[in-house]
Design a protein around this motif. Sequence first.
Motif, PDB file in Angstrom:
ATOM      1  N   MET A  95       2.630  16.048   3.846  1.00 61.76           N
ATOM      2  CA  MET A  95       3.953  15.744   3.292  1.00 61.76           C
ATOM      3  C   MET A  95       4.919  15.329   4.400  1.00 61.76           C
ATOM      4  SD  MET A  95       4.349  18.621   0.297  1.00 61.76           S
ATOM      5  CE  MET A  95       3.760  19.983   1.318  1.00 61.76           C
ATOM      6  N   LEU A  96       4.415  14.409   5.272  1.00 61.63           N
ATOM      7  CA  LEU A  96       5.199  13.901   6.390  1.00 61.63           C
ATOM      8  C   LEU A  96       5.206  12.385   6.370  1.00 61.63           C
ATOM      9  CD1 LEU A  96       3.921  16.202   9.292  1.00 61.63           C
ATOM     10  CD2 LEU A  96       6.110  16.389   8.091  1.00 61.63           C
ATOM     11  N   ASP A  97       6.178  11.784   7.052  1.00 56.64           N
ATOM     12  CA  ASP A  97       6.278  10.342   7.246  1.00 56.64           C
ATOM     13  C   ASP A  97       6.245  10.051   8.742  1.00 56.64           C
ATOM     14  OD1 ASP A  97       6.444   9.774   4.544  1.00 56.64           O
ATOM     15  OD2 ASP A  97       8.624  10.038   4.511  1.00 56.64           O
ATOM     16  N   HIS A  98       5.861   8.811   9.066  1.00 53.98           N
ATOM     17  CA  HIS A  98       5.840   8.384  10.463  1.00 53.98           C
ATOM     18  C   HIS A  98       6.169   6.898  10.501  1.00 53.98           C
ATOM     19  CE1 HIS A  98       4.958   9.475  14.577  1.00 53.98           C
ATOM     20  NE2 HIS A  98       4.269   8.342  14.743  1.00 53.98           N
ATOM     21  N   PRO A  99       6.884   6.440  11.540  1.00 50.68           N
ATOM     22  CA  PRO A  99       7.227   5.007  11.601  1.00 50.68           C
ATOM     23  C   PRO A  99       5.969   4.129  11.605  1.00 50.68           C
ATOM     24  CG  PRO A  99       8.515   6.245  13.187  1.00 50.68           C
ATOM     25  CD  PRO A  99       7.505   7.194  12.642  1.00 50.68           C
ATOM     26  N   LYS A 100       6.017   3.063  10.838  1.00 49.33           N
ATOM     27  CA  LYS A 100       4.865   2.174  10.722  1.00 49.33           C
ATOM     28  C   LYS A 100       4.511   1.528  12.057  1.00 49.33           C
ATOM     29  CE  LYS A 100       3.110  -1.639   7.898  1.00 49.33           C
ATOM     30  NZ  LYS A 100       3.428  -2.609   6.823  1.00 49.33           N
ATOM     31  N   ALA A 101       5.504   1.242  12.906  1.00 45.08           N
ATOM     32  CA  ALA A 101       5.236   0.602  14.197  1.00 45.08           C
ATOM     33  C   ALA A 101       4.492   1.523  15.140  1.00 45.08           C
ATOM     34  CB  ALA A 101       6.542   0.139  14.834  1.00 45.08           C
ATOM     35  N   ASP A 102       4.530   2.843  14.891  1.00 41.78           N
ATOM     36  CA  ASP A 102       3.878   3.812  15.767  1.00 41.78           C
ATOM     37  C   ASP A 102       2.585   4.358  15.147  1.00 41.78           C
ATOM     38  OD1 ASP A 102       5.901   3.486  17.595  1.00 41.78           O
ATOM     39  OD2 ASP A 102       7.076   5.189  16.827  1.00 41.78           O
ATOM     40  N   ILE A 103       1.998   3.629  14.208  1.00 42.85           N
ATOM     41  CA  ILE A 103       0.745   4.058  13.559  1.00 42.85           C
ATOM     42  C   ILE A 103      -0.369   3.102  13.968  1.00 42.85           C
ATOM     43  CG2 ILE A 103      -0.462   4.260  11.351  1.00 42.85           C
ATOM     44  CD1 ILE A 103       2.063   5.318  10.111  1.00 42.85           C
ATOM     45  N   ARG A 104      -1.496   3.669  14.388  1.00 41.88           N
ATOM     46  CA  ARG A 104      -2.705   2.895  14.698  1.00 41.88           C
ATOM     47  C   ARG A 104      -3.821   3.422  13.796  1.00 41.88           C
ATOM     48  NH1 ARG A 104       1.088   1.125  16.792  1.00 41.88           N
ATOM     49  NH2 ARG A 104       1.381   0.483  18.994  1.00 41.88           N
ATOM     50  N   ASP A 105      -3.934   2.798  12.643  1.00 43.25           N
ATOM     51  CA  ASP A 105      -4.905   3.243  11.626  1.00 43.25           C
ATOM     52  C   ASP A 105      -6.160   2.378  11.732  1.00 43.25           C
ATOM     53  OD1 ASP A 105      -6.291   4.210   9.464  1.00 43.25           O
ATOM     54  OD2 ASP A 105      -4.588   4.129   8.086  1.00 43.25           O
ATOM     55  N   THR A 106      -7.290   2.981  12.128  1.00 39.62           N
ATOM     56  CA  THR A 106      -8.534   2.217  12.283  1.00 39.62           C
ATOM     57  C   THR A 106      -9.097   1.748  10.945  1.00 39.62           C
ATOM     58  OG1 THR A 106      -9.767   4.306  12.285  1.00 39.62           O
ATOM     59  CG2 THR A 106      -9.161   3.371  14.418  1.00 39.62           C
ATOM     60  N   ALA A 107      -8.640   2.342   9.845  1.00 38.21           N
ATOM     61  CA  ALA A 107      -9.093   1.887   8.529  1.00 38.21           C
ATOM     62  C   ALA A 107      -8.356   0.636   8.080  1.00 38.21           C
ATOM     63  CB  ALA A 107      -8.917   2.995   7.488  1.00 38.21           C
ATOM     64  N   ARG A 108      -7.166   0.358   8.673  1.00 37.51           N
ATOM     65  CA  ARG A 108      -6.364  -0.796   8.270  1.00 37.51           C
ATOM     66  C   ARG A 108      -6.343  -1.893   9.317  1.00 37.51           C
ATOM     67  NH1 ARG A 108      -6.372  -0.636   3.309  1.00 37.51           N
ATOM     68  NH2 ARG A 108      -4.754  -2.233   3.382  1.00 37.51           N
ATOM     69  N   TYR A 109      -7.050  -1.715  10.423  1.00 36.89           N
ATOM     70  CA  TYR A 109      -7.116  -2.755  11.454  1.00 36.89           C
ATOM     71  C   TYR A 109      -8.077  -3.836  10.990  1.00 36.89           C
ATOM     72  CZ  TYR A 109      -7.716  -4.883  16.087  1.00 36.89           C
ATOM     73  OH  TYR A 109      -7.762  -5.763  17.140  1.00 36.89           O
ATOM     74  N   ARG A 110      -7.598  -5.076  10.880  1.00 36.18           N
ATOM     75  CA  ARG A 110      -8.357  -6.136  10.225  1.00 36.18           C
ATOM     76  C   ARG A 110      -9.729  -6.401  10.866  1.00 36.18           C
ATOM     77  NH1 ARG A 110      -6.826  -9.519   6.316  1.00 36.18           N
ATOM     78  NH2 ARG A 110      -7.976 -11.462   6.036  1.00 36.18           N
ATOM     79  N   PRO A 111      -9.857  -6.446  12.203  1.00 42.72           N
ATOM     80  CA  PRO A 111     -11.199  -6.665  12.766  1.00 42.72           C
ATOM     81  C   PRO A 111     -12.200  -5.564  12.411  1.00 42.72           C
ATOM     82  CG  PRO A 111      -9.544  -7.168  14.405  1.00 42.72           C
ATOM     83  CD  PRO A 111      -8.834  -6.528  13.258  1.00 42.72           C
ATOM     84  N   PHE A 112     -11.716  -4.381  12.042  1.00 39.70           N
ATOM     85  CA  PHE A 112     -12.597  -3.288  11.654  1.00 39.70           C
ATOM     86  C   PHE A 112     -12.886  -3.277  10.149  1.00 39.70           C
ATOM     87  CE2 PHE A 112     -11.218  -0.402  15.424  1.00 39.70           C
ATOM     88  CZ  PHE A 112     -12.037  -1.156  16.263  1.00 39.70           C
ATOM     89  N   MET A 113     -12.302  -4.198   9.397  1.00 44.62           N
ATOM     90  CA  MET A 113     -12.482  -4.238   7.948  1.00 44.62           C
ATOM     91  C   MET A 113     -13.521  -5.283   7.584  1.00 44.62           C
ATOM     92  SD  MET A 113      -8.440  -3.965   6.907  1.00 44.62           S
ATOM     93  CE  MET A 113      -8.698  -3.669   5.170  1.00 44.62           C
ATOM     94  N   ARG A 114     -13.878  -5.320   6.315  1.00 49.35           N
ATOM     95  CA  ARG A 114     -14.868  -6.292   5.836  1.00 49.35           C
ATOM     96  C   ARG A 114     -14.416  -6.843   4.483  1.00 49.35           C
ATOM     97  NH1 ARG A 114     -19.870  -2.292   4.059  1.00 49.35           N
ATOM     98  NH2 ARG A 114     -18.702  -1.085   2.502  1.00 49.35           N
ATOM     99  N   PRO A 115     -14.811  -8.088   4.142  1.00 50.54           N
ATOM    100  CA  PRO A 115     -14.425  -8.654   2.844  1.00 50.54           C
ATOM    101  C   PRO A 115     -15.172  -7.971   1.705  1.00 50.54           C
ATOM    102  CG  PRO A 115     -15.857 -10.169   4.026  1.00 50.54           C
ATOM    103  CD  PRO A 115     -15.541  -9.069   4.974  1.00 50.54           C
ATOM    104  N   SER A 116     -14.543  -7.955   0.542  1.00 51.30           N
ATOM    105  CA  SER A 116     -15.142  -7.281  -0.614  1.00 51.30           C
ATOM    106  C   SER A 116     -16.299  -8.056  -1.199  1.00 51.30           C
ATOM    107  CB  SER A 116     -14.071  -7.056  -1.692  1.00 51.30           C
ATOM    108  OG  SER A 116     -13.473  -8.297  -2.056  1.00 51.30           O
ATOM    109  N   GLY A 117     -16.319  -9.404  -1.073  1.00 48.65           N
ATOM    110  CA  GLY A 117     -17.406 -10.215  -1.618  1.00 48.65           C
ATOM    111  C   GLY A 117     -18.175 -10.925  -0.527  1.00 48.65           C
ATOM    112  N   ARG A 118     -19.301 -11.546  -0.920  1.00 50.14           N
ATOM    113  CA  ARG A 118     -20.120 -12.266   0.055  1.00 50.14           C
ATOM    114  C   ARG A 118     -19.398 -13.495   0.585  1.00 50.14           C
ATOM    115  NH1 ARG A 118     -26.194 -12.213  -2.676  1.00 50.14           N
ATOM    116  NH2 ARG A 118     -26.486  -9.949  -2.648  1.00 50.14           N
ATOM    117  N   GLY A 119     -18.712 -14.173  -0.301  1.00 53.00           N
ATOM    118  CA  GLY A 119     -18.024 -15.388   0.114  1.00 53.00           C
ATOM    119  C   GLY A 119     -16.607 -15.142   0.564  1.00 53.00           C
TER     120      GLY A 119
END
Length: 405
Positions: free
Chosen positions: A316-340
């Motif tokens: 039940m806490l908040d944190h500034p978005k500029a000071d968050i490093r979320d490995t689940a939301r970093y685009r190079p660590f993500m993958r597309p939902s479909g093949r194409g």
Amino acid sequence: RPTGTQAPNVAQPNCRLARTFIATMYYSKKKRAEMRKRRNRKKQPDPQEDHEHDHNHDDHDDAQQSPPPAPPTSTSGAKRKRDQKDKEEDASASQVATVQIPEGLGGKEARKFRKDARRKARAEGKDESSIRFVDANGKEIDANNKNATPKDQDDADSDNEGESSASQHPPQQKKKKKQKPKRSFPRINDMLKAHEEEQKRQKEIKSRPPVPEEEQQKYVALDCEMVGIGAGGKQSALARVSMTDWNHTVLLDTFVQVPDRVTDFRTHVSGVRAADIKAKNDAAMELHACRLKVGEMLRNRVLVGHALKNDLSALMLDHPKADIRDTARYRPFMRPSGRGGGKMRPRKLRDLVKQHLDLDIQVAGEAHCSIDDAQATMKLYQFAKDEWDKDLASKKKGGKIHRMK
């Protein structure tokens, strides 16, 4: 009987049985049906035959007035009697018996009724092939007809069980087996190329300038474990909190008392037991005290973690978005939902750590450890820190240019 041959004209006591056996052996169902139809047509009276019969009758009357012929010899008389007996048997066998199938019988019941009728005809010495089955409306049911209903065809198949192989349907073509897809193995050249790229990456990491201690103190990693509360244990409640620094030293690791009734401890995943979060356990912090302590440690810090939205929601806490490093939301660590392509989806922390760091965490069959997960997220961020910071800097620069315009 083979085509073009005739049975010898010799009187034998079981000649009818022999002829039936030969027909069963050498004639197909279609051929036997045609033979039955020809016999039925021959049985119908012909006006020309009636006229000849009347003429022969007159000749017979004239012959009665003439003197009787000489009596035949004993041998010719016995032969004539045997021939007459064979003709009577053929005539009785060629008689068509009509059997009506009762109305309302299903497929299996009708099939059993037909079998019983044929069995009864065989017991009486009659030819079972001469039986004619009709329905309640008087319509003949011909199982050999191609236009017969599926039930009739099933009856025909069942009635003809036990016949010789020559009278059966032609063998069906074998269904082609589906070919299993060939397993694709990685090429040795691709494996060597990937290994070379990994070595280059490791060299690049080692050649990076060390991060100053002042900057290292800004980063903390956070991971939480939850238990289920409410109906079905679907709602999550905070049960354990772990925090580590840049050098993977544990800053905080404590269980948290859950004020609500726990309906699912999720021990196989969280590793939390009932004794760990009881109010009597002095090692477990109260929820309010834990929130205050974590909030104080996060002040003016850069927070590193995986799927931090869930952890912050449980705290039940908040944190500034500029000071968050979320490995689940970093685009190079993500993958597309479909093949194409398509919407980018987050990946599991276990898979990311295995791919980029070659480390094993969250082993199947073992409970998760929040300390290991926090340290793994910090290592992932350190691995991609330079490019991650460049990406953030370019986004900030683009935002400033956009506002100036």
